[in-house]
Design a protein around this motif. Structure first.
Motif, PDB file in Angstrom:
ATOM      1  N   ASN A  31       6.041  -0.135  -7.602  1.00 38.28           N
ATOM      2  CA  ASN A  31       4.757  -0.510  -7.030  1.00 38.28           C
ATOM      3  C   ASN A  31       4.774  -0.207  -5.537  1.00 38.28           C
ATOM      4  O   ASN A  31       5.832  -0.042  -4.936  1.00 38.28           O
ATOM      5  CB  ASN A  31       4.487  -2.005  -7.235  1.00 38.28           C
ATOM      6  N   THR A  32       3.616  -0.181  -4.976  1.00 40.64           N
ATOM      7  CA  THR A  32       3.515   0.187  -3.553  1.00 40.64           C
ATOM      8  C   THR A  32       2.791  -0.895  -2.784  1.00 40.64           C
ATOM      9  O   THR A  32       1.755  -1.394  -3.219  1.00 40.64           O
ATOM     10  CB  THR A  32       2.757   1.514  -3.400  1.00 40.64           C
ATOM     11  N   ILE A  33       3.365  -1.265  -1.679  1.00 40.57           N
ATOM     12  CA  ILE A  33       2.678  -2.118  -0.711  1.00 40.57           C
ATOM     13  C   ILE A  33       2.389  -1.255   0.507  1.00 40.57           C
ATOM     14  O   ILE A  33       3.268  -0.561   1.005  1.00 40.57           O
ATOM     15  CB  ILE A  33       3.529  -3.326  -0.307  1.00 40.57           C
ATOM     16  N   ILE A  34       1.171  -1.312   0.923  1.00 43.94           N
ATOM     17  CA  ILE A  34       0.750  -0.467   2.029  1.00 43.94           C
ATOM     18  C   ILE A  34       0.664  -1.337   3.268  1.00 43.94           C
ATOM     19  O   ILE A  34       0.087  -2.422   3.228  1.00 43.94           O
ATOM     20  CB  ILE A  34      -0.630   0.139   1.727  1.00 43.94           C
ATOM     21  N   MET A  53       7.580 -10.221  -1.735  1.00 40.67           N
ATOM     22  CA  MET A  53       6.459  -9.307  -1.723  1.00 40.67           C
ATOM     23  C   MET A  53       5.467  -9.767  -0.674  1.00 40.67           C
ATOM     24  O   MET A  53       5.095 -10.921  -0.604  1.00 40.67           O
ATOM     25  CB  MET A  53       5.819  -9.338  -3.106  1.00 40.67           C
ATOM     26  N   LEU A  54       5.064  -8.828   0.131  1.00 39.24           N
ATOM     27  CA  LEU A  54       4.103  -9.156   1.165  1.00 39.24           C
ATOM     28  C   LEU A  54       2.711  -9.096   0.590  1.00 39.24           C
ATOM     29  O   LEU A  54       2.404  -8.253  -0.233  1.00 39.24           O
ATOM     30  CB  LEU A  54       4.207  -8.158   2.312  1.00 39.24           C
ATOM     31  N   VAL A  64      -8.246   4.986  -6.370  1.00 39.57           N
ATOM     32  CA  VAL A  64      -6.898   4.796  -5.869  1.00 39.57           C
ATOM     33  C   VAL A  64      -6.435   3.402  -6.239  1.00 39.57           C
ATOM     34  O   VAL A  64      -7.230   2.496  -6.472  1.00 39.57           O
ATOM     35  CB  VAL A  64      -6.823   4.983  -4.346  1.00 39.57           C
ATOM     36  N   LEU A  65      -5.114   3.234  -6.277  1.00 45.40           N
ATOM     37  CA  LEU A  65      -4.544   1.999  -6.763  1.00 45.40           C
ATOM     38  C   LEU A  65      -4.602   0.900  -5.708  1.00 45.40           C
ATOM     39  O   LEU A  65      -4.859  -0.256  -6.027  1.00 45.40           O
ATOM     40  CB  LEU A  65      -3.112   2.255  -7.213  1.00 45.40           C
ATOM     41  N   SER A  66      -4.289   1.228  -4.492  1.00 49.55           N
ATOM     42  CA  SER A  66      -4.422   0.226  -3.442  1.00 49.55           C
ATOM     43  C   SER A  66      -4.660   0.938  -2.126  1.00 49.55           C
ATOM     44  O   SER A  66      -4.088   1.991  -1.858  1.00 49.55           O
ATOM     45  CB  SER A  66      -3.195  -0.679  -3.358  1.00 49.55           C
ATOM     46  N   SER A  67      -5.484   0.339  -1.355  1.00 52.19           N
ATOM     47  CA  SER A  67      -5.827   0.946  -0.079  1.00 52.19           C
ATOM     48  C   SER A  67      -6.705  -0.007   0.687  1.00 52.19           C
ATOM     49  O   SER A  67      -7.506  -0.741   0.099  1.00 52.19           O
ATOM     50  CB  SER A  67      -6.586   2.259  -0.309  1.00 52.19           C
ATOM     51  N   VAL A  68      -6.553  -0.025   1.972  1.00 49.99           N
ATOM     52  CA  VAL A  68      -7.498  -0.724   2.829  1.00 49.99           C
ATOM     53  C   VAL A  68      -7.728   0.136   4.057  1.00 49.99           C
ATOM     54  O   VAL A  68      -6.788   0.722   4.578  1.00 49.99           O
ATOM     55  CB  VAL A  68      -6.971  -2.113   3.254  1.00 49.99           C
ATOM     56  N   LEU A 100      -4.527  -3.651   4.602  1.00 49.56           N
ATOM     57  CA  LEU A 100      -4.246  -2.369   5.136  1.00 49.56           C
ATOM     58  C   LEU A 100      -5.425  -1.971   5.978  1.00 49.56           C
ATOM     59  O   LEU A 100      -6.460  -2.576   5.956  1.00 49.56           O
ATOM     60  CB  LEU A 100      -4.010  -1.392   3.999  1.00 49.56           C
ATOM     61  N   ARG A 120      -2.595  -4.341  -4.778  1.00 47.99           N
ATOM     62  CA  ARG A 120      -3.571  -4.628  -5.809  1.00 47.99           C
ATOM     63  C   ARG A 120      -3.571  -6.118  -6.117  1.00 47.99           C
ATOM     64  O   ARG A 120      -2.506  -6.739  -6.211  1.00 47.99           O
ATOM     65  CB  ARG A 120      -3.243  -3.853  -7.082  1.00 47.99           C
TER      66      ARG A 120
END
Lengths: 307, 202
Positions: A181-184, A32-33, A50-54, A37, A162
């Motif tokens: 899950n999401t990695i952006i 996992m990175l 939102v769950l994850s964001s940069v 973002l 997150r």
């Protein structure tokens, strides 16, 4: 370690489309990175759920012999902490014979002489950003001595996820629950420039694929300068009476050579034929890159009659 | 009438007297004024005491990728499969919103897993598949679920190269299917999808 991502671009219209012949995505099997973002500096967005964001700004970082430091702004617009990381990879957008876009991101064993990998540093590289926090990431270039004139490239890859994993519902006995899950990640361009700069592109070929309902134009371009040609590709589809059927505008970056495909949808009804495609590429008109960061170059015009 | 004349004469005399006073004042300080003029270099030195200042702002272009909702399949029985329909399952579909320069092209790629891992290090794997109709995008902005939007279905295994809408947004929706073996270990499984965005024109 090399992580290759080959991502074919979907063809909406082509006489030779065949999904089975396309390469699929190569999932980079790695741990996992953690990462950052992109951040947006110009707009102060309210905190969102939102769950994850940069947010990242700017989207192109330009350094030079006269200015060896630069910066990027990260912002966490969410209401949860984000783990953000910044790393450098080398990757240029390249295209295949059908105009499928490919991006290969490499972080080692790069042999391209224009790679800036290895002599650009970022500080900090790993951050846990509280909700609403803003962070400046600074870049410092330490190029090799006797670096030839021209431009050198890298990609700043900002990853975010997150900080705390999501709370999973209790799994009922005997059942399986599945969640993704999401990695952006965002890959923004970094350029290092030295000496006299020359932006020049040559249009080496234009072809068109015509179907009953579409026209796909393939434009081949080759870089003849010593910097990446950051330009705008304008295409117009015109009928025999000189009426414009459709016009398109795309930002384009030619590093070595590139084939860009532009698709037009033909309207219903009879069209005065033969149709014509007018193509032009110019360094003027980029709205996403500050004017000071665009090296002015030549403009090329071309016209193709669709017999 | 006489009162007025007197008043007028008084004012004239006063004026003459003030004029005389002013002359004396001027003559006394004239050399000083002249000296100041010489030092200042002439009339141009007496520039108006005002200036203009430019206010500048540097609006930086940006790119934002936000994960709005996880793709969740819910509960699946061993030997069964579960599917999330990108066009209909609003509560389960994965949603990512990309924001940037309005009408400019952005390129988005999804690195999709081929399996989910059993939580807790159990070691079992759950197969996941993404078909050519498991992706959708919409650039009109506004609503946050695919059933509210006029979206376009696309193959999430391919690169999406689209312009942002007028509001600078591009929403991506992801569905899929998981297949559980008959002997699949019960429990929670998790995987990771990576969303990569970049401006292809840079």
């Amino acid at each position: 370690m090399r992580h290759e991502i080959t991502i074919p671009r979907k063809l909406r219209c082509a006489t030779t489309s065949d999904n089975t012949t396309w390469r699929g995505i190569v999932f980079a099997r790695r741990r996992m990175l953690s990462g950052c973002l992109l951040t947006l500096l110009a707009v102060m967005l309210p905190l969102s759920s939102v769950l994850s964001s940069v947010l990242v700004a700017p989207t192109v970082v330009v350094l030079s012999d006269q200015q060896r430091t630069g910066r990027m702004i990260l912002r966490n617009p969410t209401d949860v902490p984000q783990e953000v990381s910044v790393e450098f990879k080398f990757g240029l957008p390249i295209s295949d014979s059908l105009g499928n876009l490919t991006l290969t991101l490499e972080d080692s064993a790069v042999t391209d002489p224009r790679s800036a990998l290895g002599w650009i540093r970022a500080f900090p590289r790993r951050i846990v950003m509280p909700p609403g926090a803003e962070q400046t990431v600074r870049f410092v270039a330490r190029p090799p001595k006797d670096l030839p004139e021209g431009e050198y490239w890298s990609r700043i890859v900002v990853s975010s996820q997150r900080s705390q994993p999501p709370q999973l519902d209790k799994v009922k006995e005997g059942v399986i629950s599945a969640r993704l899950n999401t990695i952006i990640q965002t890959a923004i361009s970094l350029k290092y420039r030295k000496g006299d700069l020359n932006a020049r592109v040559e249009m080496t070929g234009v072809d068109a694929i015509v179907t009953d309902s579409t026209v796909s134009v393939l434009v081949d371009m080759v870089n003849r300068g010593n910097v990446s040609y950051l330009g705008v590709l304008h295409t117009r589809l015109i009928d025999a009476d000189g009426n414009e059927i459709e016009a398109k505008r795309e930002n384009t970056a030619v590093y070595y050579d590139l084939r860009r495909r532009v698709d037009f949808r033909l309207p219903e009804g009879e069209l005065a034929e033969p149709m014509k495609v007018e193509i032009s590429v110019t360094t003027e008109g980029r709205r996403d890159v500050p004017a000071k960061d665009v090296v002015p170059g030549n403009a090329v015009d071309y016209s193709l009659v669709l017999e | 009438m006489s009162h007025i004349r007197a008043h007028t004469r008084a004012k004239r005399e006063e004026s003459q007297m003030n004029g005389t006073s002013r002359m004396k004042l001027l003559s006394r300080f004239l050399p000083v004024f002249a000296a100041l003029l010489i030092i200042a270099g002439g009339s141009t030195a007496w520039a108006q005491a005002s200036a203009t200042a430019d206010a500048t702002a540097n609006v930086l272009p940006q790119l934002t990728v936000a994960q709005e909702q996880d793709l969740a399949f819910g509960d699946v029985l061993p030997g069964d499969s579960a599917m999330v329909d990108v066009a209909a399952d609003d509560a389960s579909v994965g949603i990512v919103r990309i924001s940037g320069q309005a009408t400019e092209n952005v390129t988005v790629a999804l690195m999709l897993p081929t399996h989910l891992d059993e939580d807790g290090g159990g070691g079992d794997k759950l197969v996941i598949e993404f078909a050519a109709t498991d992706g959708a995008w919409d650039a009109t902005g506004g609503a946050s679920v695919p059933s509210d939007l006029t979206h376009t279905v696309y193959d999430p295994n391919t690169v999406l190269d689209q312009p942002f809408g007028g509001a600078g947004d591009l929403d991506i929706f992801l569905g899929g299917k998981v297949r559980a073996r008959n002997a699949q270990t019960a429990g929670a499984y998790t995987g990771t999808v990576m969303v990569i965005a970049w401006y292809a024109g840079s």
